[in-house]
Design an enzyme around this catalytic site. Sequence first.
Site, PDB file in Angstrom:
ATOM      1  N   SER A 118       0.982  -1.136  -0.549  1.00  0.00           N
ATOM      2  CA  SER A 118       0.354   0.402  -0.106  1.00  0.00           C
ATOM      3  C   SER A 118       0.871   1.649   0.318  1.00  0.00           C
ATOM      4  O   SER A 118       0.372   2.203   0.175  1.00  0.00           O
ATOM      5  CB  SER A 118      -0.976  -0.265   0.811  1.00  0.00           C
ATOM      6  OG  SER A 118       0.011   0.338   2.522  1.00  0.00           O
ATOM      7  N   THR A 160       1.370   7.115  -0.072  1.00  0.00           N
ATOM      8  CA  THR A 160       0.160   5.766  -0.534  1.00  0.00           C
ATOM      9  C   THR A 160       0.738   5.351  -1.852  1.00  0.00           C
ATOM     10  O   THR A 160       1.389   6.264  -2.761  1.00  0.00           O
ATOM     11  CB  THR A 160      -0.379   6.178  -0.236  1.00  0.00           C
ATOM     12  OG1 THR A 160      -1.326   5.394   0.179  1.00  0.00           O
ATOM     13  CG2 THR A 160      -1.506   7.114  -0.424  1.00  0.00           C
ATOM     14  N   VAL A 181      -6.416  10.805  -7.138  1.00  0.00           N
ATOM     15  CA  VAL A 181      -6.154  10.818  -6.603  1.00  0.00           C
ATOM     16  C   VAL A 181      -6.823  10.680  -5.143  1.00  0.00           C
ATOM     17  O   VAL A 181      -7.886  10.847  -5.486  1.00  0.00           O
ATOM     18  CB  VAL A 181      -4.857  12.336  -6.288  1.00  0.00           C
ATOM     19  CG1 VAL A 181      -4.476  13.177  -5.273  1.00  0.00           C
ATOM     20  CG2 VAL A 181      -4.617  12.157  -8.223  1.00  0.00           C
ATOM     21  N   GLY A 182      -6.550  10.672  -3.980  1.00  0.00           N
ATOM     22  CA  GLY A 182      -6.533  10.106  -1.759  1.00  0.00           C
ATOM     23  C   GLY A 182      -6.806  11.874  -1.336  1.00  0.00           C
ATOM     24  O   GLY A 182      -6.090  13.318  -2.386  1.00  0.00           O
ATOM     25  N   ASP A 183      -6.963  11.307  -0.478  1.00  0.00           N
ATOM     26  CA  ASP A 183      -6.380  12.575   0.504  1.00  0.00           C
ATOM     27  C   ASP A 183      -5.032  12.987   0.575  1.00  0.00           C
ATOM     28  O   ASP A 183      -4.420  13.898   1.040  1.00  0.00           O
ATOM     29  CB  ASP A 183      -6.599  12.249   1.937  1.00  0.00           C
ATOM     30  CG  ASP A 183      -6.163  11.231   2.788  1.00  0.00           C
ATOM     31  OD1 ASP A 183      -6.354  10.207   1.818  1.00  0.00           O
ATOM     32  OD2 ASP A 183      -6.348  10.934   3.622  1.00  0.00           O
ATOM     33  N   THR A 197      -5.367   8.354   7.676  1.00  0.00           N
ATOM     34  CA  THR A 197      -4.833   7.116   7.465  1.00  0.00           C
ATOM     35  C   THR A 197      -6.777   6.610   6.274  1.00  0.00           C
ATOM     36  O   THR A 197      -7.507   6.423   6.996  1.00  0.00           O
ATOM     37  CB  THR A 197      -4.442   6.128   7.593  1.00  0.00           C
ATOM     38  OG1 THR A 197      -3.573   4.430   7.005  1.00  0.00           O
ATOM     39  CG2 THR A 197      -4.729   5.840   8.773  1.00  0.00           C
ATOM     40  N   GLY A 256      -9.675   7.760   1.396  1.00  0.00           N
ATOM     41  CA  GLY A 256      -9.162   9.284   0.876  1.00  0.00           C
ATOM     42  C   GLY A 256     -10.882  10.038   0.965  1.00  0.00           C
ATOM     43  O   GLY A 256     -10.155  10.594   0.858  1.00  0.00           O
TER      44      GLY A 256
HETATM   45  N1  GLY Z   1      -5.709   7.620   2.556  1.00  0.00           N
HETATM   46  C1  GLY Z   1      -5.163   7.026   1.253  1.00  0.00           C
HETATM   47  C2  GLY Z   1      -6.156   7.039   0.175  1.00  0.00           C
HETATM   48  O1  GLY Z   1      -7.245   7.297   0.237  1.00  0.00           O
HETATM   49  O2  GLY Z   1      -5.235   7.568  -1.312  1.00  0.00           O
END
Ligand code: GLY
Length: 328
Positions: free
Chosen positions: A86, A207, A218-220, A240, A243
């Site tokens: 991950s 990540t 794209v995440g957080d 975590t 996101g």
């Molecule tokens: N927290 C990581 C993502 O959702 O990409």
Amino acid sequence: MTTRRNFLKKTGILSAITLVGIPKISNAISIENNFAAVKKPVVLSTWAHGLAANEGAWKILSANGKALDAVEKGVMVTEADITNLSVGLSALPDRDGIVTLDASIMDEQGRCGGVACLERIKHPIAVARLVMDKTPHVLLVGEGAQKFALDNGFKLEPKTLSPEAEKNYKEWLKKSEYKPKINIENHDTIGMIAIDANGDLSGSCTTSGLAYKMHGRVGDSPIIGAGMYVDNEVGAACATGLGETVLRICGSFLVVELMRQGYSPEAACKKAVERLVKKNPDYKNAQVGFLALNKKGEHGAYALQKGFNYAIADNSGNKLIDAASYLK
Ligand code: GLY
């Protein structure tokens, strides 16, 4: 003419001040007043892979190094771990079979940098740091981020998936269904926050994002204030988990602002999870964990579901702590 004193008398504010003393203007002031009690250095990071990352960070913190260097070098340990599915290039790919990486970093001066959807570069966090140090920007994405990395001496890694990621991806392709699996599928971002011997805070987050996400998602994690945030007067936080749910509430910024209002790190994380529940009707199908550290070196965490833990390293050692959760 109404003088300030008369106005205070008329409104009763003066007598209230006389009775209870001058009220505190902000929590930041009370935090500074307790500066002598700061526990430092301390480094915290998400999940069990945080233990090895903390070791990397601790080498810097224990030698009186800067929190900024510690949070960069700490998460690089996880990025280089070829068994990690991950974080880093060994991780699970998107639905097109491509590994894309997101990362961000922030220091005690509020300087910050990030990269998103970065391909074939081993250490996205180091590229994020360079975005912060060498450009007038905060976030570079995709081909532009990769070009910037290559122009700055980073090596282009092979396109191939790690053996474990390839095996998992082939299995997933049989049905090609996407449904997040709590704590398993890929919500194992590493977020790291630290306070150094000088009392300065910094944070990092890196990540591969959600496994089998749409290409370009794209995440957080690379978004300052969502996946990670630092305010050197107050504290630092990172997130975590899924996101999208964190982005909807600017999660890490919210945690820091709640600490500014006087909440303890754990209480601030809990409040943020409660907000996330309100704003995400489908919350039962997600996992999210917040981790926070305040200016006094106090720490805490809170998650949506059971199973979130974090690693903490200080002068007494390096250990894992289970976080409390909203759903029991
Ligand atoms: N927290 C990581 C993502 O959702 O990409």
